[in-house]
Design an enzyme around this catalytic site. Structure first.
Site, short mmCIF file in Angstrom:
data_model
loop_
_atom_site.label_atom_id
_atom_site.label_comp_id
_atom_site.label_asym_id
_atom_site.label_seq_id
_atom_site.Cartn_x
_atom_site.Cartn_y
_atom_site.Cartn_z
CB SER A 1 12.03 -1.90 -1.95
OG SER A 1 10.99 -1.30 -1.36
CE LYS A 2 11.31 -7.10 -7.43
NZ LYS A 2 11.13 -8.40 -7.56
NE ARG A 3 8.69 0.19 1.58
CZ ARG A 3 9.96 0.00 1.71
NH1 ARG A 3 10.20 -1.16 1.50
NH2 ARG A 3 10.93 1.08 2.29
N GLY B 1 6.76 0.72 -6.46
CA GLY B 1 6.47 0.52 -7.89
C GLY B 1 7.90 0.12 -8.48
#
Length: 486
Positions: free
Chosen positions: A247-249, A251
């Site tokens: 996920s976006k966490r 990167g």
């Protein structure tokens, strides 16, 4: 069904091209190219509220950047609504589906009753027990209804190219008789997908294993519509380095982001290919043609893959090293121009020098952005000096630093030929004359020439800068030191 493999990538245009989607597209593309088949693109744009033209463009641009070309014009799922409805009607005509008039409130009541009993909710088929004339009366009266598929007894199974045989007892598939057409006569996902895959003559459905639960429903729809079944292959999920779903966490997760972070498409394809597939023999760095030649379903993994950004950068560095300079040059040149470091004309005017610069810097770079950043001292007339290095190498003992640079300048200026071997000999002799180790001269000089302390070999740097610029930069450095101690 087609005699050659026909595979499709079917993204929903509700966001960017995620690296997971790009990996799925790549595997479909590799399989099609390996087996002389066709790779098709279907835009699943039936979610009108969330689908956007911008997302569609981003998906197309991501695939084009990766070089994943499709063999027929893209199919837009939203344009096939009448066929979806016609196929749902075929299910009704074949008595494989029925109309359900239950309201949301009635269904909520059934769910609550099942929960109170401690049971999983399964639709109780009350509308399937309605007499035919009552069904027709309600339809004629304009009562809203959905179309439900009548779940048969037994089990549904298939041999997956990744996981082997997978079987589901039909009683455990979803909530029983699943909906295929909503009350507004639009198709549910599984109905639209099967209708489109049949129309497109898809022979292999290769997608993420989060779709495994959809597959038995789709197989039942294929069979009820009298269509030949495709093969199925469910690829492992992609996790971050912490073992959790990517996920976006973790990167950047959009392919387009990596395009703008200095990653080569060749490296991105190579990296993505190894997320769930192995060519065998511990082989890692491959061209696209090599991946096509080596690709086999036997190398597909069941285990979740790990997206490691550091491994991607390493992979990119390998491709930077291996790429012919005539291919690398224009790509880096465009990045240099975008960064305001150089112009295409200035680089074209010195092709041999530019090639030497690329060769020197790419061994120390993992991305195009890093290469551009390292090129700045060689392309700009003025330098920005690293403050910590200045404090350590020049200002700690300014008189000694100035004397060292003065001696270096004199030794270099006296050289009859500006070539690395002569430079090295002259500077090592100068270090002996000053009674210091060569490093005591090289580090202050490196800072004077480039503004930083981490560079390629000193004599390569001098050679690339040339006699005039090298001597001029030593003069500027000495002036800096003198100004600081006044």
């Amino acid at each position: 069904m087609a005699t050659v493999p026909r595979l499709r990538f079917a993204p929903s245009p509700t966001g960017y091209l995620h690296v997971g989607g790009a990996r799925t597209a790549l595997f479909n593309w590799l399989y099609a190219r390996k087996h002389g088949g066709q790779f098709l693109l279907r835009v699943e744009d039936t979610d009108r509220a969330r689908s956007t033209d911008a997302s569609t463009r981003a998906i197309f641009e991501g695939l084009e950047w990766l070089g994943l070309d499709w063999d027929e014009p893209p199919v837009y799922q939203g344009a096939n609504l009448e066929r979806h409805r016609a196929d749902a009607q075929r299910l009704l005509d074949a008595n494989a589906a029925y109309r359900c008039f239950c309201t949301p409130a009635e269904l909520d009541e059934q769910r609550a009753a099942a929960e109170a009993r401690g049971d999983a909710f399964r639709y109780d088929r009350r509308c399937d027990r309605l007499p035919a004339d009552e069904v027709q009366r309600r339809v004629a009266a304009g009562m809203p209804f959905v179309v439900r598929f009548r779940m048969p007894d037994g089990e549904t199974s298939w041999v997956d190219l990744v996981h082997g045989r997978i079987a589901f007892p039909n009683k455990d598939i979803g909530e029983g008789d699943f909906i295929v057409l909503r009350s507004d006569a639009t198709p549910i996902y599984n109905m639209a997908v099967v209708s489109d895959d049949i129309a497109m003559d898809i022979t292999l459905v290769m997608r993420g294993d989060d779709h495994i639960s959809n597959t038995p429903k789709q197989i039942l729809l294929y069979e009820a519509l009298g269509a030949a079944l495709p093969q199925f292959a469910h690829l492992p999920m992609i996790h971050g380095t912490d073992g959790k779903k990517l996920s976006k966490r973790h990167g950047a997760t959009a392919v387009g982001d990596y395009q703008h972070l200095g990653i080569l498409p060749e490296a991105m394809n190579n990296f993505l290919a190894l997320l769930g597939w192995s060519p065998g023999g511990d082989r890692e760095v491959m061209t696209r043609d090599e991946m096509v030649a080596l690709f086999s379903e036997d190398g597909l993994s069941k285990k979740a893959a790990v997206f490691d950004p550091q491994k991607l950068e390493w992979m990119n560095g390998q491709h930077l090293m291996r790429m012919p300079l005539d291919e690398l040059g224009p790509r880096v040149g465009a990045a240099m121009e975008a960064a305001g470091v150089a112009t295409a004309a200035s680089l074209a005017a010195r092709p041999e020098w530019y090639a030497k610069l690329l060769e020197l810097l790419r061994v120390r770079s993992r991305t195009i952005d890093e290469l551009v950043k390292q090129s700045v001292p060689y392309l700009r007339d003025t330098l920005d000096y690293d403050a910590d290095a200045v404090a350590k190498l020049w200002m700690k003992d300014p008189a000694t630093a100035d004397a060292a640079l003065a001696g270096v300048r004199a030794a270099l200026e006296a050289l009859p030929a500006w070539e690395p071997a002569a430079m090295e000999q002259a500077l090592r002799q100068e270090a002996e004359r000053q009674g210091v180790g060569a490093g005591k001269l090289f580090q202050p000089l490196r800072l004077a020439l480039t503004g930083v302390t981490a560079t390629p070999g000193m004599f390569d740097v001098l050679d690339l800068l040339g006699r005039e610029r090298s001597l001029a930069r030593i003069d500027v450095a000495r002036a800096q030191i003198a100004a600081a101690v006044r």
